[in-house]
Scaffold this active site. Structure first.
Site, PDB file in Angstrom:
ATOM      1  N   ARG A 185      -7.801   4.126 -14.244  1.00  0.00           N
ATOM      2  CA  ARG A 185      -7.420   4.779 -12.675  1.00  0.00           C
ATOM      3  C   ARG A 185      -8.122   6.135 -12.658  1.00  0.00           C
ATOM      4  O   ARG A 185      -8.717   6.341 -11.474  1.00  0.00           O
ATOM      5  CB  ARG A 185      -6.141   4.673 -12.455  1.00  0.00           C
ATOM      6  CG  ARG A 185      -5.479   3.289 -12.445  1.00  0.00           C
ATOM      7  CD  ARG A 185      -4.065   3.053 -11.778  1.00  0.00           C
ATOM      8  NE  ARG A 185      -4.115   3.293 -10.260  1.00  0.00           N
ATOM      9  CZ  ARG A 185      -3.911   4.125  -9.702  1.00  0.00           C
ATOM     10  NH1 ARG A 185      -3.481   5.508 -10.352  1.00  0.00           N
ATOM     11  NH2 ARG A 185      -4.237   4.373  -8.321  1.00  0.00           N
ATOM     12  N   GLU A 199       4.446  -6.939   0.063  1.00  0.00           N
ATOM     13  CA  GLU A 199       3.777  -7.482  -1.355  1.00  0.00           C
ATOM     14  C   GLU A 199       3.829  -6.053  -2.089  1.00  0.00           C
ATOM     15  O   GLU A 199       2.470  -5.889  -2.335  1.00  0.00           O
ATOM     16  CB  GLU A 199       2.525  -8.140  -0.958  1.00  0.00           C
ATOM     17  CG  GLU A 199       2.316  -9.124  -0.100  1.00  0.00           C
ATOM     18  CD  GLU A 199       0.995  -9.547   0.389  1.00  0.00           C
ATOM     19  OE1 GLU A 199       0.757 -10.691   0.789  1.00  0.00           O
ATOM     20  OE2 GLU A 199       0.074  -8.677   0.141  1.00  0.00           O
ATOM     21  N   PRO A 200       4.769  -5.408  -2.361  1.00  0.00           N
ATOM     22  CA  PRO A 200       4.455  -4.245  -3.325  1.00  0.00           C
ATOM     23  C   PRO A 200       4.230  -4.639  -4.580  1.00  0.00           C
ATOM     24  O   PRO A 200       4.591  -5.210  -5.227  1.00  0.00           O
ATOM     25  CB  PRO A 200       5.933  -3.506  -3.206  1.00  0.00           C
ATOM     26  CG  PRO A 200       7.071  -4.627  -2.875  1.00  0.00           C
ATOM     27  CD  PRO A 200       6.018  -5.611  -2.118  1.00  0.00           C
ATOM     28  N   GLY A 201       3.122  -3.647  -5.138  1.00  0.00           N
ATOM     29  CA  GLY A 201       2.708  -3.528  -6.507  1.00  0.00           C
ATOM     30  C   GLY A 201       3.126  -2.191  -7.166  1.00  0.00           C
ATOM     31  O   GLY A 201       4.070  -2.099  -7.644  1.00  0.00           O
ATOM     32  N   GLY A 226       0.808  -1.211  -0.027  1.00  0.00           N
ATOM     33  CA  GLY A 226       0.164   0.140  -0.063  1.00  0.00           C
ATOM     34  C   GLY A 226       0.618   1.238   0.208  1.00  0.00           C
ATOM     35  O   GLY A 226       0.280   2.369   0.360  1.00  0.00           O
ATOM     36  N   TYR A 248      -1.280  -1.337 -12.427  1.00  0.00           N
ATOM     37  CA  TYR A 248      -2.959  -1.334 -12.416  1.00  0.00           C
ATOM     38  C   TYR A 248      -3.361  -0.525 -13.513  1.00  0.00           C
ATOM     39  O   TYR A 248      -4.535   0.027 -13.892  1.00  0.00           O
ATOM     40  CB  TYR A 248      -3.469  -0.762 -11.172  1.00  0.00           C
ATOM     41  CG  TYR A 248      -3.047  -1.606 -10.269  1.00  0.00           C
ATOM     42  CD1 TYR A 248      -3.596  -2.682  -9.865  1.00  0.00           C
ATOM     43  CD2 TYR A 248      -2.263  -0.729  -9.176  1.00  0.00           C
ATOM     44  CE1 TYR A 248      -3.135  -3.342  -8.500  1.00  0.00           C
ATOM     45  CE2 TYR A 248      -1.734  -1.377  -8.081  1.00  0.00           C
ATOM     46  CZ  TYR A 248      -2.339  -2.657  -7.841  1.00  0.00           C
ATOM     47  OH  TYR A 248      -1.883  -3.539  -6.894  1.00  0.00           O
ATOM     48  N   CYS A 255     -17.037   5.994 -25.794  1.00  0.00           N
ATOM     49  CA  CYS A 255     -18.189   6.675 -25.842  1.00  0.00           C
ATOM     50  C   CYS A 255     -18.811   6.801 -24.344  1.00  0.00           C
ATOM     51  O   CYS A 255     -19.877   6.228 -23.988  1.00  0.00           O
ATOM     52  CB  CYS A 255     -19.126   6.072 -26.506  1.00  0.00           C
ATOM     53  SG  CYS A 255     -18.912   6.675 -28.259  1.00  0.00           S
ATOM     54  N   GLU A 256     -18.082   7.348 -23.641  1.00  0.00           N
ATOM     55  CA  GLU A 256     -18.578   7.784 -22.282  1.00  0.00           C
ATOM     56  C   GLU A 256     -17.445   9.022 -21.932  1.00  0.00           C
ATOM     57  O   GLU A 256     -16.695   9.489 -22.876  1.00  0.00           O
ATOM     58  CB  GLU A 256     -18.055   6.748 -21.150  1.00  0.00           C
ATOM     59  CG  GLU A 256     -18.813   5.698 -21.218  1.00  0.00           C
ATOM     60  CD  GLU A 256     -18.721   4.882 -20.115  1.00  0.00           C
ATOM     61  OE1 GLU A 256     -18.734   5.100 -18.862  1.00  0.00           O
ATOM     62  OE2 GLU A 256     -18.955   3.631 -20.202  1.00  0.00           O
ATOM     63  N   TYR A 294     -10.709   5.696  -9.586  1.00  0.00           N
ATOM     64  CA  TYR A 294     -10.552   6.327  -8.304  1.00  0.00           C
ATOM     65  C   TYR A 294     -10.172   7.375  -8.406  1.00  0.00           C
ATOM     66  O   TYR A 294      -9.468   8.181  -7.259  1.00  0.00           O
ATOM     67  CB  TYR A 294      -9.188   5.226  -7.953  1.00  0.00           C
ATOM     68  CG  TYR A 294      -9.185   3.872  -8.163  1.00  0.00           C
ATOM     69  CD1 TYR A 294      -9.818   3.011  -7.371  1.00  0.00           C
ATOM     70  CD2 TYR A 294      -8.215   3.505  -9.045  1.00  0.00           C
ATOM     71  CE1 TYR A 294      -9.814   1.668  -7.629  1.00  0.00           C
ATOM     72  CE2 TYR A 294      -8.282   1.819  -9.396  1.00  0.00           C
ATOM     73  CZ  TYR A 294      -8.892   1.108  -8.482  1.00  0.00           C
ATOM     74  OH  TYR A 294      -8.988  -0.218  -8.920  1.00  0.00           O
TER      75      TYR A 294
HETATM   76  N1  LLP Z   1      -1.308  -7.321  -1.383  1.00  0.00           N
HETATM   77  C1  LLP Z   1      -2.704  -7.599  -1.593  1.00  0.00           C
HETATM   78  C2  LLP Z   1      -3.331  -8.646  -0.967  1.00  0.00           C
HETATM   79  C3  LLP Z   1      -3.412  -6.765  -2.361  1.00  0.00           C
HETATM   80  O1  LLP Z   1      -4.465  -6.832  -2.290  1.00  0.00           O
HETATM   81  C4  LLP Z   1      -2.495  -5.517  -3.016  1.00  0.00           C
HETATM   82  C5  LLP Z   1      -3.175  -4.697  -3.863  1.00  0.00           C
HETATM   83  C6  LLP Z   1      -1.173  -5.543  -2.748  1.00  0.00           C
HETATM   84  C7  LLP Z   1      -0.608  -6.329  -2.134  1.00  0.00           C
HETATM   85  C8  LLP Z   1      -0.528  -4.502  -3.618  1.00  0.00           C
HETATM   86  O2  LLP Z   1      -0.730  -3.106  -3.315  1.00  0.00           O
HETATM   87  P1  LLP Z   1       0.114  -1.923  -3.956  1.00  0.00           P
HETATM   88  O3  LLP Z   1       1.427  -1.954  -3.360  1.00  0.00           O
HETATM   89  O4  LLP Z   1      -0.021  -2.178  -5.594  1.00  0.00           O
HETATM   90  O5  LLP Z   1      -0.947  -0.635  -3.433  1.00  0.00           O
HETATM   91  N2  LLP Z   1      -6.420  -1.052  -8.606  1.00  0.00           N
HETATM   92  C9  LLP Z   1      -6.178  -0.224  -7.617  1.00  0.00           C
HETATM   93  C10 LLP Z   1      -5.297  -0.707  -6.403  1.00  0.00           C
HETATM   94  C11 LLP Z   1      -5.820  -2.008  -5.969  1.00  0.00           C
HETATM   95  C12 LLP Z   1      -5.115  -2.764  -5.129  1.00  0.00           C
HETATM   96  C13 LLP Z   1      -5.303  -4.136  -4.575  1.00  0.00           C
HETATM   97  N3  LLP Z   1      -4.630  -4.726  -4.004  1.00  0.00           N
HETATM   98  C14 LLP Z   1      -5.281   1.255  -7.883  1.00  0.00           C
HETATM   99  O6  LLP Z   1      -5.051   1.231  -9.475  1.00  0.00           O
HETATM  100  O7  LLP Z   1      -5.136   1.947  -7.276  1.00  0.00           O
END
Ligand code: LLP
Length: 401
Positions: free
Chosen positions: A298, A259-261, A218, A356, A328-329, A302
């Site tokens: 996004r 768990e970084p995304g 997060g 994402y 078309c939105e 959001y």
């Molecule tokens: N771990 C778990 C269990 C998660 O559900 C998520 C994201 C992450 C790790 C990675 O989180 P991050 O580091 O990316 O913040 N689509 C949305 C974000 C949804 C995240 C869902 N879970 C967006 O584009 O902001």
């Protein structure tokens, strides 16, 4: 990635185009590893959902990263990318028992997130230690749609249901080897992390078989120059100290997992789009581009800010624009943006499109999803072909009507 390089890529591969800079992913990975370097056993599990291109997974695998997967398909992609099953952590929510069983057979680390599945799992697989996702009941995250650790969220097992967990463990003989939480996305407030950490660690104390603690993710990344972001270095010092002390208290060297995304891939990516139309109206100067919410949802989903620059004319006089899509939105990438003067056929760069973005793209309006290119060791590689009409038709069954 400089503007000339990006323009050359748009010319070579066409547009719209996703471009990822692998060096940036690597440097973010090291930045996180360094921030928590005083923790003896640290594991960084990339959240595959952010960007599941197999080549991005391969870059992370080379760094010895693990992966966080939320569907059996993500697990299979990770295996395909070369990850060892011991580095694959499966943390889904609300999936079928059959899908969980498939993951069990593949041998990945399972996380369970309801009492019901815990009981079913314990009855059948008491010999396989599992991790539990708890819901710490804290509110954190950049937007209510991505805040998932609060009391009204569907995720995790409530910290008020520990007795229920214990009675299932006793009944089935199942062993818990990890405790997991994930409170939300785009959290910059370190306090929020630390508060949730205390709740997580208190939960760990309830069990004496824990080997790892998964703090989820997060971390907020900057979306423009000077934007607020999680101070990972500061957080690394505070959280590592707390964790190291906790390990002494607990009497075991636990593994700390993140768990970084977004943190790993958001800033590494850009979406390059071409200007189809410059359209002045009485109130607004619209710029219509050859992309839309089908490629990057996004901003619409959001209210996320994505910085937009005109890489065809970076030094032009700034004007105020609304950058809109061709769907078309009312799909809008950015309103009231000061951008150097835009002409038709210019290439605009939408920043922070590594996370994402493609992974949430669709074929809405029967549009093709873009190609993806990765810069790796100074070379550019096509890592996903642009879709074509056959792709749109592939799974449609044409009836003889
Ligand atoms: N771990 C778990 C269990 C998660 O559900 C998520 C994201 C992450 C790790 C990675 O989180 P991050 O580091 O990316 O913040 N689509 C949305 C974000 C949804 C995240 C869902 N879970 C967006 O584009 O902001």
């Amino acid at each position: 990635m400089n503007n000339q390089q990006l323009i050359a890529l748009a010319e070579k591969y066409g547009n719209p185009l996703y471009v990822y800079d692998a060096d940036r992913i690597v440097s973010q990975y090291h930045r996180m590893a360094n921030a928590f370097s005083s923790v003896e056993n640290l594991k960084i599990n990339y959240a595959v959902k952010a960007n599941s291109n197999i080549n991005i997974l391969k870059v992370l695998n080379k760094l010895n990263s693990g992966v966080d997967c939320v569907s059996i398909q993500e697990v299979k992609l990770a295996i395909e990318a070369g990850f060892n099953v011991k580095d694959i952590f499966f943390t889904p929510s609300g999936i079928s028992f059959e899908e969980m069983e498939e993951a069990t057979i593949l041998g990945v680390q399972i996380t369970l997130d309801s009492l019901s599945i815990l009981e079913k799992f314990g009855n059948k697989y008491a010999h396989i230690p599992v991790c539990l996702r708890i819901n710490p009941h804290v509110m954190a995250g950049g937007n209510h749609k991505i805040s998932v650790g609060h009391i009204d969220s569907k995720f995790g097992i409530s910290i008020h249901q520990i007795d229920g967990i214990k009675s299932i463990l006793k009944k089935t003989g199942l062993v818990i080897n990890g405790i997991h939480m994930h409170t939300g996305s785009d959290i910059y407030n370190i306090e929020a992390f630390l508060n949730a950490t205390e709740i997580l660690l208190n939960t760990v104390k309830e069990f004496d078989t824990i080997e790892f603690v998964d703090f989820g993710s997060g971390f907020k990344v900057p979306y423009k120059d000077g934007d607020i972001e999680t101070n990972i270095e500061e957080m690394g010092v505070t959280l590592s100290n707390r964790f190291n002390n906790f390990c002494k208290e607990y009497g075991r060297d636990l593994t700390m997992i993140f768990e970084p995304g977004k943190f790993l891939v958001s800033e590494a990516g850009s979406l390059l789009v071409k200007v189809n139309v410059v359209k002045p109206t009485p109130n607004i100067l619209f710029i219509g581009v050859d992309s839309g919410l089908n490629h990057l949802i996004r901003p619409m989903m959001y209210d996320s800010y994505h910085h937009i620059t005109n890489i065809s004319n970076p030094d032009g006089e700034e004007k105020i624009y609304d950058i809109v899509g061709y769907i078309c939105e009312n799909d809008t990438f950015g309103s009231n943006r000061s951008i150097s003067e835009i002409s038709e056929n210019d290439i605009l760069r939408i920043h922070n499109a590594g996370a994402y973005s493609f992974s949430m793209a669709s074929n809405y309006n029967s549009r093709f999803r873009p190609a993806e290119v990765m810069l790796y060791n100074g070379e550019d590689y096509l890592i996903r072909k642009r879709e074509n009409f056959e792709d749109l038709m592939r799974n449609q069954v044409i009836l003889d009507l």
